[in-house]
Design an enzyme around this catalytic site. Structure first.
Site, short mmCIF file in Angstrom:
data_model
loop_
_atom_site.label_atom_id
_atom_site.label_comp_id
_atom_site.label_asym_id
_atom_site.label_seq_id
_atom_site.Cartn_x
_atom_site.Cartn_y
_atom_site.Cartn_z
N ASP A 118 -5.35 -82.78 -10.77
CA ASP A 118 -5.11 -84.09 -10.17
C ASP A 118 -5.79 -85.19 -11.00
O ASP A 118 -5.20 -86.25 -11.25
CB ASP A 118 -5.65 -84.10 -8.74
CG ASP A 118 -5.57 -85.47 -8.10
OD1 ASP A 118 -4.44 -85.95 -7.84
OD2 ASP A 118 -6.62 -86.08 -7.86
N GLU A 145 -0.34 -79.30 -9.62
CA GLU A 145 -1.57 -79.87 -10.17
C GLU A 145 -2.51 -78.78 -10.67
O GLU A 145 -3.19 -78.96 -11.69
CB GLU A 145 -2.26 -80.71 -9.10
CG GLU A 145 -1.52 -82.01 -8.77
CD GLU A 145 -2.21 -82.82 -7.69
OE1 GLU A 145 -2.06 -84.06 -7.71
OE2 GLU A 145 -2.88 -82.22 -6.82
#
Length: 234
Positions: free
Chosen positions: A45, A117
């Site tokens: 992320d 992610e």
């Protein structure tokens, strides 16, 4: 030895892992066991936000901070990442606990986006920042090319329609292929059909509207990639 499905998935990623255990961890949901992808998701992320921010900064030199933030949200929000995960069949590779398997967790936006992610985080650890950045640029450049400063609130179907209109092409037709699951947890699969294009653009989600948006994203991504290739070949 890798099975065919996993090998195809790795080819779509564009990164061959020197430490396959990192990829395995990235594809392991917390419902499967204590060694899972949550820490890699955290890492992915962070690097995703940084790289996409840099790409937007360079691509839109006149954009304000607010414009850049809104455009970044369009590209990295959970629903968008889940759509990209479906485009590479990431759900088929997930390791889920029995409860999540039964409830269709491999189709859930939050699980797909988190795993996407996590894969980014795994590539970062396996190949280093430059390798990870190159993968992200390859994945997101086609989507970024289709954005404009007025696109902060435009959905993928609208952007695809405008793209086709700009090319003088016919508008897309969305066909419902399948509906599965119980009434409270249905799953829709939709095909985006384009006149004169043989490619099979499909999207799936928990509603028909979201499935159409997912299919439009896949179509727009592919059309932009093909357009870039054509331009470079001239």
């Amino acid at each position: 030895m890798l099975n065919i499905s996993l090998r195809r998935f790795i080819n779509r990623l564009g990164h061959d892992f020197s430490e396959p255990a990192l990829l395995e961890q990235a594809l392991t949901h917390r419902s499967f066991g204590s060694t899972n992808n949550e820490r890699l998701e955290f890492l992915g992320d962070a690097v995703l936000g940084m790289v996409v921010s840099e790409m937007l900064y360079r691509h839109f030199p006149a954009a304000s901070e607010g414009d850049l933030s809104r455009l970044r949200s369009v590209l990295v929000k959970g629903e968008a990442l889940a759509t990209m995960a479906r485009a590479i069949d990431l759900g088929e590779q997930l390791r889920l606990g029995s409860g999540e398997l039964k409830s269709g967790g491999f189709r859930r936006d939050s699980i797909l986006a988190g795993a996407y992610e996590a894969v980014i985080g795994a590539i970062l650890l396996d190949g280093g920042f430059d390798t990870c950045r190159a993968c992200l640029v390859a994945w997101f450049e086609p989507l970024l090319q289709s954005l404009s400063l007025g696109d902060e609130h435009k959905d993928p179907k609208s952007r695809l329609q405008e793209y086709l209109q700009g090319k003088g092409a016919a508008l897309p037709d969305y066909r419902l292929l399948n509906v599965s699951g119980e009434g409270h947890a249905q799953h829709f699969e939709v095909q985006c059909c384009l006149v004169g294009v043989s490619a099979d653009y499909r999207g799936s989600a928990s509603s028909r509207r979201k499935a159409e948006q997912a299919a439009a994203t896949v179509a727009l991504n592919d059309l932009q990639i093909q357009s870039n290739k054509t331009g470079k070949g001239r």
